[in-house]
Write a protein that holds these residues in place. Sequence first.
Motif, PDB file in Angstrom:
ATOM      1  N   LEU A   1       0.855  -1.190   0.000  1.00 33.20           N
ATOM      2  CA  LEU A   1       0.000   0.000   0.000  1.00 33.20           C
ATOM      3  C   LEU A   1       0.886   1.234   0.000  1.00 33.20           C
ATOM      4  CD1 LEU A   1      -2.914   0.920   0.135  1.00 33.20           C
ATOM      5  CD2 LEU A   1      -2.699   1.006   2.608  1.00 33.20           C
ATOM      6  N   ASN A   2       1.425   1.636  -1.165  1.00 35.61           N
ATOM      7  CA  ASN A   2       2.290   2.792  -1.242  1.00 35.61           C
ATOM      8  C   ASN A   2       1.499   4.031  -1.625  1.00 35.61           C
ATOM      9  OD1 ASN A   2       1.815   2.499  -3.979  1.00 35.61           O
ATOM     10  ND2 ASN A   2       3.590   1.138  -4.217  1.00 35.61           N
ATOM     11  N   ASN A   3       2.220   5.133  -1.746  1.00 37.80           N
ATOM     12  CA  ASN A   3       1.537   6.395  -2.026  1.00 37.80           C
ATOM     13  C   ASN A   3       0.862   6.394  -3.381  1.00 37.80           C
ATOM     14  OD1 ASN A   3       2.281   7.436   0.411  1.00 37.80           O
ATOM     15  ND2 ASN A   3       4.161   8.405  -0.335  1.00 37.80           N
TER      16      ASN A   3
ATOM     17  N   HIS B   1      -0.511   9.729   7.527  1.00 43.47           N
ATOM     18  CA  HIS B   1      -0.172   8.331   7.304  1.00 43.47           C
ATOM     19  C   HIS B   1       0.088   7.656   8.639  1.00 43.47           C
ATOM     20  CE1 HIS B   1       1.210   8.693   2.836  1.00 43.47           C
ATOM     21  NE2 HIS B   1      -0.033   9.065   3.045  1.00 43.47           N
ATOM     22  N   LEU B   2      -0.431   6.427   8.771  1.00 44.76           N
ATOM     23  CA  LEU B   2      -0.235   5.660   9.991  1.00 44.76           C
ATOM     24  C   LEU B   2       0.622   4.441   9.665  1.00 44.76           C
ATOM     25  CD1 LEU B   2      -0.996   5.121  12.979  1.00 44.76           C
ATOM     26  CD2 LEU B   2      -2.965   3.826  12.125  1.00 44.76           C
ATOM     27  N   LYS B   3       1.750   4.279  10.394  1.00 39.05           N
ATOM     28  CA  LYS B   3       2.643   3.156  10.176  1.00 39.05           C
ATOM     29  C   LYS B   3       2.774   2.333  11.447  1.00 39.05           C
ATOM     30  CE  LYS B   3       5.420   5.379   6.590  1.00 39.05           C
ATOM     31  NZ  LYS B   3       6.786   5.738   6.143  1.00 39.05           N
ATOM     32  N   ASP B   4       3.070   1.021  11.275  1.00 43.58           N
ATOM     33  CA  ASP B   4       3.262   0.161  12.434  1.00 43.58           C
ATOM     34  C   ASP B   4       4.721   0.199  12.886  1.00 43.58           C
ATOM     35  OD1 ASP B   4       4.664  -1.366  10.619  1.00 43.58           O
ATOM     36  OD2 ASP B   4       3.106  -2.908  10.424  1.00 43.58           O
ATOM     37  N   GLY B   5       5.068  -0.648  13.880  1.00 42.11           N
ATOM     38  CA  GLY B   5       6.420  -0.643  14.416  1.00 42.11           C
ATOM     39  C   GLY B   5       7.474  -1.021  13.415  1.00 42.11           C
ATOM     40  N   ALA B   6       7.095  -1.738  12.374  1.00 42.47           N
ATOM     41  CA  ALA B   6       8.050  -2.134  11.342  1.00 42.47           C
ATOM     42  C   ALA B   6       8.160  -1.098  10.234  1.00 42.47           C
ATOM     43  CB  ALA B   6       7.655  -3.482  10.754  1.00 42.47           C
ATOM     44  N   GLY B   7       7.436  -0.001  10.391  1.00 41.15           N
ATOM     45  CA  GLY B   7       7.478   1.042   9.382  1.00 41.15           C
ATOM     46  C   GLY B   7       6.559   0.828   8.205  1.00 41.15           C
TER      47      GLY B   7
ATOM     48  N   THR C   1      -6.952  11.323   4.559  1.00 42.68           N
ATOM     49  CA  THR C   1      -6.660  12.359   3.575  1.00 42.68           C
ATOM     50  C   THR C   1      -7.918  13.124   3.209  1.00 42.68           C
ATOM     51  OG1 THR C   1      -7.086  10.928   1.672  1.00 42.68           O
ATOM     52  CG2 THR C   1      -4.851  10.896   2.600  1.00 42.68           C
ATOM     53  N   VAL C   2      -7.721  14.197   2.484  1.00 41.53           N
ATOM     54  CA  VAL C   2      -8.811  14.983   1.903  1.00 41.53           C
ATOM     55  C   VAL C   2      -8.598  14.978   0.397  1.00 41.53           C
ATOM     56  CG1 VAL C   2      -9.943  17.221   1.740  1.00 41.53           C
ATOM     57  CG2 VAL C   2      -9.095  16.404   3.947  1.00 41.53           C
ATOM     58  N   GLY C   3      -9.592  14.540  -0.363  1.00 43.52           N
ATOM     59  CA  GLY C   3      -9.449  14.411  -1.795  1.00 43.52           C
ATOM     60  C   GLY C   3      -9.594  15.711  -2.538  1.00 43.52           C
ATOM     61  N   ALA C   4      -9.433  15.633  -3.864  1.00 40.62           N
ATOM     62  CA  ALA C   4      -9.568  16.812  -4.713  1.00 40.62           C
ATOM     63  C   ALA C   4     -10.968  17.404  -4.629  1.00 40.62           C
ATOM     64  CB  ALA C   4      -9.221  16.455  -6.155  1.00 40.62           C
TER      65      ALA C   4
ATOM     66  N   ARG D   1     -12.470  17.762  -1.925  1.00 37.67           N
ATOM     67  CA  ARG D   1     -12.521  18.359  -0.589  1.00 37.67           C
ATOM     68  C   ARG D   1     -13.325  17.516   0.386  1.00 37.67           C
ATOM     69  NH1 ARG D   1     -13.987  24.625  -1.055  1.00 37.67           N
ATOM     70  NH2 ARG D   1     -13.237  24.488   1.111  1.00 37.67           N
ATOM     71  N   GLN D   2     -13.411  16.213   0.121  1.00 40.85           N
ATOM     72  CA  GLN D   2     -14.098  15.291   1.016  1.00 40.85           C
ATOM     73  C   GLN D   2     -13.076  14.359   1.670  1.00 40.85           C
ATOM     74  OE1 GLN D   2     -17.069  15.672   1.861  1.00 40.85           O
ATOM     75  NE2 GLN D   2     -17.897  16.965   0.220  1.00 40.85           N
ATOM     76  N   PRO D   3     -13.263  14.044   2.968  1.00 41.02           N
ATOM     77  CA  PRO D   3     -12.292  13.221   3.686  1.00 41.02           C
ATOM     78  C   PRO D   3     -12.433  11.735   3.359  1.00 41.02           C
ATOM     79  CG  PRO D   3     -14.096  13.794   5.135  1.00 41.02           C
ATOM     80  CD  PRO D   3     -14.343  14.531   3.850  1.00 41.02           C
ATOM     81  N   ARG D   4     -11.303  11.011   3.506  1.00 39.94           N
ATOM     82  CA  ARG D   4     -11.271   9.574   3.303  1.00 39.94           C
ATOM     83  C   ARG D   4     -10.334   8.932   4.317  1.00 39.94           C
ATOM     84  NH1 ARG D   4     -12.165  12.107  -1.333  1.00 39.94           N
ATOM     85  NH2 ARG D   4     -13.398  11.148  -2.977  1.00 39.94           N
ATOM     86  N   LEU D   5     -10.757   7.807   4.809  1.00 45.51           N
ATOM     87  CA  LEU D   5      -9.940   7.032   5.735  1.00 45.51           C
ATOM     88  C   LEU D   5      -9.718   5.651   5.145  1.00 45.51           C
ATOM     89  CD1 LEU D   5      -8.590   6.452   8.497  1.00 45.51           C
ATOM     90  CD2 LEU D   5     -10.866   5.774   9.334  1.00 45.51           C
ATOM     91  N   ILE D   6      -8.428   5.224   5.064  1.00 46.58           N
ATOM     92  CA  ILE D   6      -8.094   3.918   4.504  1.00 46.58           C
ATOM     93  C   ILE D   6      -7.308   3.126   5.532  1.00 46.58           C
ATOM     94  CG2 ILE D   6      -6.868   2.717   2.666  1.00 46.58           C
ATOM     95  CD1 ILE D   6      -7.248   5.144   0.916  1.00 46.58           C
ATOM     96  N   LEU D   7      -7.689   1.852   5.685  1.00 44.70           N
ATOM     97  CA  LEU D   7      -6.987   0.954   6.601  1.00 44.70           C
ATOM     98  C   LEU D   7      -6.428  -0.211   5.802  1.00 44.70           C
ATOM     99  CD1 LEU D   7      -9.551   0.857   9.567  1.00 44.70           C
ATOM    100  CD2 LEU D   7      -7.565   2.365   9.279  1.00 44.70           C
ATOM    101  N   ALA D   8      -5.191  -0.610   6.124  1.00 45.21           N
ATOM    102  CA  ALA D   8      -4.509  -1.677   5.398  1.00 45.21           C
ATOM    103  C   ALA D   8      -4.058  -2.769   6.351  1.00 45.21           C
ATOM    104  CB  ALA D   8      -3.310  -1.114   4.638  1.00 45.21           C
TER     105      ALA D   8
END
Length: 332
Positions: A2-4, A53-59, A66-69, A71-78
């Motif tokens: 899950l990269n940028n 961005h949220l990272k675990d102990g292993a990075g 984030t806020v999209g183009a 102007r609405q917010p989004r939350l993603i979990l991986a």
Amino acid sequence: MLNNTRFAVLLAAVSVSGFLGGMVSQRLFSIREADAQRTEVIQAKTVVAEGFHLKDGAGKLRGALTVGADRQPRLILADEAGKYRAVVALGKNGEPDIRFFDAAEKPRAALSCEADGSSALSLFGADGRFRAGMQLTKDGIPLVALADVNGITRSEMALDAQGNARVTLHERDRSIRAGLLVNRDGVPGLSLYDNNNLDRLSLRLAGTGEPAVLLRHAEGENPVGMLIDGDGNPHLDLFDRATKAGLSIGVTGNGNPTVRFLDRNGTVRENLGLVLDNEPIMELYDAAGKARATLGGTSVKNEKTGIMEQRPASSLMLYDETGKVIFAAPKK
């Protein structure tokens, strides 16, 4: 992983700027203490950013806010493998949407609330195709849909605004082939449809519980009907598709069978049946529905005595337009 780049695709080219240099602002909050009637000012630190961005102990990247183009917010979990598994977002009009994904990043479930006030829950197969769903329309009508492996809806269940409950079964081209209905008065019915979505066979129960089966032409007429009437007597009716001419077979309340022939105006012109003591009888009627001839055992009023007399099974009676006997054989 899950990269940028994958986040940018998922969020429709959302620009993630991180912490914007770690900008921190301080806001003052006032708390009034009733016992001292004084105000204590405390400082609270607030993080302001266009992306997080949220990272675990292993990075490893495990989530993003984030806020999209738009102007609405989004939350993603991986998950630990970097596969996105859940997304919470708002649409362009602020409508909320929650989506869940499997380990292969295929959508498996979605919960949404639309701008028109409707809401829906959708379930997807391992291939990402729609398989089942529930919806509450803007008018408050609940719907349930089931789809085949190709994502085509094959069955629907609904409760309409009038309180009628229905279940429909569909062909692969979405045309209806069968329907089950229970109206708001509790009366059930089953219908079968042809390739043109026309109701061709129906099974119904009347409000008092009497069953009926109707067969229809493509034009909608009912040429064949089988039913039990309100008195509990069975009937089979056959009618011409263009006129009212037909044939009706039934059993009377006395348990005697009858066959009636109707003309193009729907008037009974001939009746063949059994009367009391299983005696056969045939009656012929004119266009006005008046009896003009009788063959078989029948009861006739004696003009002199006024008493009803039973005629023999071999009797032939002819009547005029007023119903007066003009011929009788054998003579008594």
